[in-house]
Write an enzyme that holds these catalytic residues in place. Structure first.
Site, PDB file in Angstrom:
ATOM      1  N   GLN A   1       0.854  -1.202   0.000  1.00 28.84           N
ATOM      2  CA  GLN A   1       0.000   0.000   0.000  1.00 28.84           C
ATOM      3  C   GLN A   1       0.883   1.243   0.000  1.00 28.84           C
ATOM      4  O   GLN A   1       0.391   2.363  -0.090  1.00 28.84           O
ATOM      5  CB  GLN A   1      -0.878   0.020   1.246  1.00 28.84           C
ATOM      6  CG  GLN A   1      -1.818  -1.150   1.349  1.00 28.84           C
ATOM      7  CD  GLN A   1      -2.402  -1.261   2.751  1.00 28.84           C
ATOM      8  OE1 GLN A   1      -3.423  -0.658   3.060  1.00 28.84           O
ATOM      9  NE2 GLN A   1      -1.757  -2.014   3.608  1.00 28.84           N
TER      10      GLN A   1
ATOM     11  N   HIS B   1      -1.357   1.314  -4.419  1.00 28.24           N
ATOM     12  CA  HIS B   1      -1.738   2.724  -4.228  1.00 28.24           C
ATOM     13  C   HIS B   1      -0.867   3.670  -5.051  1.00 28.24           C
ATOM     14  O   HIS B   1      -0.830   4.874  -4.775  1.00 28.24           O
ATOM     15  CB  HIS B   1      -1.688   3.087  -2.735  1.00 28.24           C
ATOM     16  CG  HIS B   1      -2.779   2.428  -1.937  1.00 28.24           C
ATOM     17  ND1 HIS B   1      -2.818   2.415  -0.557  1.00 28.24           N
ATOM     18  CD2 HIS B   1      -3.903   1.746  -2.334  1.00 28.24           C
ATOM     19  CE1 HIS B   1      -3.902   1.753  -0.145  1.00 28.24           C
ATOM     20  NE2 HIS B   1      -4.554   1.342  -1.204  1.00 28.24           N
TER      21      HIS B   1
END
Ligand code: NAD
Length: 258
Positions: free
Chosen positions: A105, A123
């Site tokens: 992430q 992300h």
């Protein structure tokens, strides 16, 4: 590291290099590289802002200069940081386990810096810039070489003139469908799932452990905060840069004994 029965179970599974391993990392794995997590109290100017406001298209529309400055400040911190032992162990494990999938992430690129490749950066990346209106790519190199937070103005797209924004997935935006497909496939075949340094509150990543478990994987959480253990089979309480090298050393011993 003390070996309780859960840890013994994990090592036994990891002894086989063919094990299908999925590793999900969050901001905590970079904490010891000096990159603040979202749950840290915050630093300086930014402590007064809610990261969710700084990490959303709405926040950017409201105040592009502030958001651009925040990302420029974060990227400068990342550029000055080094990958830590946690990132290093995972880079070695990618060699050891050919069927390992590393999903992060994090947008900081520290897994790459540690030598990992084929990372799913779900992300996005802080190192990429693209324009807000049409997604044209830009470059942080277009900043003046001697910028300071005081004199920093957001960059404009050289093609369409709209504001440049970091190439990250903000709150309310979708993860790339190709990333979600790859992650879905990896979770469907996963035998061991490790969640490292993630609070487990940001979806869809927060749902991966439950999905892996549903598919029959042995699930492990590494985090200094017991609140992050969730429904994992095994919780290893501690900092990623300490627990991962400990686990790696225990695995070496296990392999050498058999
Ligand atoms: P988070 O801030 O919500 O949670 C961080 C977690 O890391 C917490 O559970 C905390 O207890 C744990 N932690 C703190 N120090 C640790 C250590 N030394 N070792 C292991 N764990 C530690 O972050 P998140 O779960 O990744 O999710 C929030 C969002 O934050 C993500 O979307 C991510 O993109 C973004 N983010 C990324 C970075 C980065 O790229 N480094 C930094 C901040 C936030």
């Amino acid at each position: 590291m003390s070996l309780d029965s859960g840890c013994d179970n994990l090592l036994e599974r990891l002894r086989d290099p063919a094990t299908k391993l999925v590793v999900l990392t969050g901001a905590g794995i970079s904490a010891e590289s000096g990159i603040p997590t979202f749950r840290d109290p915050g630093e300086g100017l930014w402590a007064q802002y809610d990261p969710q406001e700084l990490a959303s298209a709405e926040g950017f529309r409201k105040n592009p200069k502030l958001v651009f400055q925040w990302y420029a400040w974060r990227r400068a911190k990342v550029m000055a940081a080094q990958a830590n032992q946690g990132h290093m162990v995972l880079a070695r494990w990618a060699q050891r386990f050919p069927a390992m999938t590393l999903v992060t992430q994090n947008v900081d690129g520290l897994h790459t810096r540690a030598g990992s490749s084929q990372i799913i950066e779900m992300h996005g990346s802080i190192h990429i810039l693209r324009c807000f209106d049409r997604g044209h790519e830009g470059s942080w190199d277009d900043l003046p070489s001697q910028w300071t937070l005081e004199n920093l103005e957001p960059l404009r797209c050289q093609i369409c003139g709209s504001w440049m924004r970091p190439g990250v997935v903000w709150f309310g935006e979708s993860i790339a469908s190709s990333d979600m497909e790859q992650i879905g496939e990896a979770l469907a075949n996963c035998e061991v799932f490790l969640a490292i340094g993630t609070s487990g509150v940001v979806y869809p990543a927060a749902g991966f452990l439950a999905e892996a478990r549903r598919q029959g994987a042995f699930t492990v959480v590494i985090n200094p905060d017991s609140a992050a253990r969730g429904t994992s089979h095994l919780f290893l309480k501690g900092k990623a840069a300490e627990v991962l090298p400990g686990l790696d050393a225990a695995l070496e011993v296990r392999i050498s004994k058999k």
